[in-house]
Design a protein around this motif. Structure first.
Motif, mmCIF file in Angstrom:
data_model
loop_
_atom_site.group_PDB
_atom_site.id
_atom_site.type_symbol
_atom_site.label_atom_id
_atom_site.label_comp_id
_atom_site.label_asym_id
_atom_site.label_seq_id
_atom_site.Cartn_x
_atom_site.Cartn_y
_atom_site.Cartn_z
ATOM 1 N N SER A 107 -2.669 -4.838 -7.452
ATOM 2 C CA SER A 107 -2.124 -4.338 -6.179
ATOM 3 C C SER A 107 -1.915 -2.827 -6.225
ATOM 4 O O SER A 107 -2.219 -2.116 -5.258
ATOM 5 C CB SER A 107 -0.794 -5.037 -5.861
ATOM 6 O OG SER A 107 -0.992 -6.416 -5.671
ATOM 7 N N ASP A 108 -1.395 -2.354 -7.348
ATOM 8 C CA ASP A 108 -1.181 -0.913 -7.495
ATOM 9 C C ASP A 108 -2.512 -0.162 -7.454
ATOM 10 O O ASP A 108 -2.631 0.897 -6.810
ATOM 11 C CB ASP A 108 -0.461 -0.616 -8.805
ATOM 12 C CG ASP A 108 1.055 -0.621 -8.636
ATOM 13 O OD1 ASP A 108 1.521 -1.108 -7.592
ATOM 14 O OD2 ASP A 108 1.767 -0.147 -9.543
ATOM 15 N N LEU A 109 -3.512 -0.673 -8.148
ATOM 16 C CA LEU A 109 -4.816 -0.016 -8.154
ATOM 17 C C LEU A 109 -5.451 0.000 -6.763
ATOM 18 O O LEU A 109 -6.047 0.991 -6.355
ATOM 19 C CB LEU A 109 -5.748 -0.711 -9.154
ATOM 20 C CG LEU A 109 -5.452 -0.440 -10.636
ATOM 21 C CD1 LEU A 109 -6.212 -1.428 -11.524
ATOM 22 C CD2 LEU A 109 -5.817 0.996 -11.015
ATOM 23 N N LYS A 110 -5.299 -1.106 -6.028
ATOM 24 C CA LYS A 110 -5.848 -1.165 -4.670
ATOM 25 C C LYS A 110 -5.244 -0.098 -3.768
ATOM 26 O O LYS A 110 -5.922 0.423 -2.862
ATOM 27 C CB LYS A 110 -5.586 -2.553 -4.056
ATOM 28 C CG LYS A 110 -6.538 -3.634 -4.519
ATOM 29 C CD LYS A 110 -6.205 -4.932 -3.798
ATOM 30 C CE LYS A 110 -7.195 -6.030 -4.144
ATOM 31 N NZ LYS A 110 -6.864 -7.311 -3.463
ATOM 32 N N SER A 111 -3.989 0.216 -4.003
ATOM 33 C CA SER A 111 -3.322 1.220 -3.161
ATOM 34 C C SER A 111 -3.690 2.650 -3.565
ATOM 35 O O SER A 111 -3.431 3.596 -2.819
ATOM 36 C CB SER A 111 -1.802 1.049 -3.232
ATOM 37 O OG SER A 111 -1.320 1.386 -4.518
ATOM 38 N N GLU A 112 -4.298 2.811 -4.737
ATOM 39 C CA GLU A 112 -4.593 4.142 -5.255
ATOM 40 C C GLU A 112 -6.068 4.523 -5.224
ATOM 41 O O GLU A 112 -6.411 5.697 -5.160
ATOM 42 C CB GLU A 112 -4.084 4.254 -6.708
ATOM 43 C CG GLU A 112 -2.585 4.114 -6.864
ATOM 44 C CD GLU A 112 -1.819 5.292 -6.295
ATOM 45 O OE1 GLU A 112 -2.364 6.413 -6.299
ATOM 46 O OE2 GLU A 112 -0.680 5.096 -5.837
ATOM 47 N N ILE A 113 -6.950 3.544 -5.339
ATOM 48 C CA ILE A 113 -8.388 3.835 -5.379
ATOM 49 C C ILE A 113 -9.106 3.047 -4.295
ATOM 50 O O ILE A 113 -8.562 2.091 -3.742
ATOM 51 C CB ILE A 113 -8.996 3.519 -6.768
ATOM 52 C CG1 ILE A 113 -8.733 2.048 -7.144
ATOM 53 C CG2 ILE A 113 -8.453 4.458 -7.826
ATOM 54 C CD1 ILE A 113 -9.367 1.629 -8.458
ATOM 55 N N SER A 114 -10.327 3.435 -4.020
ATOM 56 C CA SER A 114 -11.056 2.771 -2.935
ATOM 57 C C SER A 114 -12.558 2.821 -3.204
ATOM 58 O O SER A 114 -13.010 3.375 -4.205
ATOM 59 C CB SER A 114 -10.742 3.450 -1.594
ATOM 60 O OG SER A 114 -11.131 4.813 -1.635
ATOM 61 N N GLY A 115 -13.312 2.266 -2.284
ATOM 62 C CA GLY A 115 -14.767 2.352 -2.341
ATOM 63 C C GLY A 115 -15.374 1.637 -3.522
ATOM 64 O O GLY A 115 -14.870 0.615 -3.997
ATOM 65 N N LYS A 116 -16.472 2.198 -4.011
ATOM 66 C CA LYS A 116 -17.221 1.562 -5.097
ATOM 67 C C LYS A 116 -16.453 1.598 -6.414
ATOM 68 O O LYS A 116 -16.593 0.697 -7.241
ATOM 69 C CB LYS A 116 -18.585 2.238 -5.266
ATOM 70 C CG LYS A 116 -19.481 2.107 -4.041
ATOM 71 C CD LYS A 116 -19.695 0.645 -3.654
ATOM 72 C CE LYS A 116 -20.504 0.522 -2.386
ATOM 73 N NZ LYS A 116 -20.633 -0.887 -1.935
ATOM 74 N N LEU A 117 -15.642 2.637 -6.633
ATOM 75 C CA LEU A 117 -14.830 2.689 -7.851
ATOM 76 C C LEU A 117 -13.855 1.510 -7.868
ATOM 77 O O LEU A 117 -13.673 0.854 -8.897
ATOM 78 C CB LEU A 117 -14.065 4.005 -7.949
ATOM 79 C CG LEU A 117 -13.143 4.143 -9.165
ATOM 80 C CD1 LEU A 117 -13.952 4.062 -10.457
ATOM 81 C CD2 LEU A 117 -12.348 5.446 -9.113
#
Length: 320
Positions: free
Chosen positions: A68-78
């Protein structure tokens, strides 16, 4: 379907400390901006099993879910790459299959790739997990989204019931080769069921002998005959089976090449193969890629991919 001595580019990280890694990831996401390089540096150098422990320790230490934390911080193909890396192998395959089936259009290539390349144990785990995740069987979803012989070959592969022994029966191999020849090249029209009965059941060692005998009878290899006798997704599925039986790393090298060549990049296929093979046989895939295309996989990714996900793919690829 497993090959002896397969080699990946990602292995267990020496001195692994999941608490320390969890703290590094938390620090990379705190405050203003996100340190994507720090996130990549941790996750791309850890195995799937180690990443699962990092997820647990992250929740224990910070009371928050890492995904959940990563989803809020990064986006797109990464984001696509990193979230895929944080799933177990089976769960990743299950979600890739569901995404390939649902919605408008079907990603036949994804379904073929997964079902034609996984071994019996992996297929059976996929089938069980798919039902738990989505409340519907994989076979039902396949049958609801495909038809005719293509549907039948996928259902056959999804049983996870191939002979995985090493025994080669020379006489049976000759009979099988003759059966395939009689079902295709020799007759008007093609008996597709005969191809299923051999290609989806026999073990890899036996099939390689069948392919040798087939070439003696027909004066062409089995791939050429399939291309001449079949069409569409059914042809693609049979070719994938043959290629996986003959040389699995070469099959994935070809898939990677096709995902990047020409106009546009098939990011989904590229990401899926890099994520799923980096711990298994990526070093062998790289060797085959260089042999087949005269250029390293690393340089191909570097030249074809752009944006924030290129760095993590290069990490999963390993060096030149």
């Amino acid at each position: 379907m497993a090959a002896v001595g397969r080699r990946g580019t990602v292995s267990e990280f020496a001195g692994f400390d999941p608490q320390e890694d969890a703290a590094k990831l938390r620090k990379a996401m705190k405050g203003f901006g996100t340190d994507e390089d720090a996130i990549i540096d941790v996750l791309a150098k850890r195995t799937i099993a180690q990443r699962q422990r990092i997820k647990q320790d992250f929740k224990t230490a910070f009371g928050k879910d890492l995904i959940s934390d990563l989803k809020s911080e990064i986006s797109g193909k990464l984001e696509q790459v990193i979230l895929g890396m944080l799933k177990t192998s089976v769960l990743y395959d299950v979600h890739e299959l569901k995404n390939a089936i649902k919605g408008a259009g079907t990603d036949e290539g994804c379904i073929i790739e997964i079902l034609a390349s996984r071994d019996n144990r992996e297929i059976q785990q996929i089938v069980t997990t798919y039902k738990k995740e989505f409340g519907k069987s994989l076979e039902d979803d396949i049958c609801g989204d495909t038809s005719n012989m293509f549907q039948r070959v996928l259902v056959s592969l999804a049983t996870g019931n191939r002979d995985e022994g090493n025994h080669v029966d020379d006489q049976q191999a000759k009979k099988d080769a003759q059966t395939l020849y009689d079902a295709g090249e020799k007759k008007w029209g093609t008996d597709e069921v005969a191809f299923l009965g051999i290609l989806c059941i026999r073990n890899r060692h036996h099939l390689k002998r069948v392919f040798e005998e087939y070439k003696k009878i027909s004066k062409k290899d089995i791939e050429g005959s399939i291309k001449g006798e079949m069409s569409g997704s059914f042809e693609d599925a049979l070719l994938a089976i043959v290629k996986n039986m003959n040389n699995q790393p070469a099959y994935f090298a070809e898939r990677l090449y096709k995902s990047m060549k020409g106009a546009g990049t098939d990011d989904d296929a590229l990401i899926r193969i890099m994520v799923t093979r980096c711990e298994i046989d990526m070093l062998d895939i790289k060797v085959e890629f260089q042999r087949m295309y005269g250029k390293s996989l690393h340089s191909f990714i570097k030249g074809d991919c752009s944006g924030d996900y290129r760095k993590i793919l290069l990490q999963l690829c390993g060096g030149e």
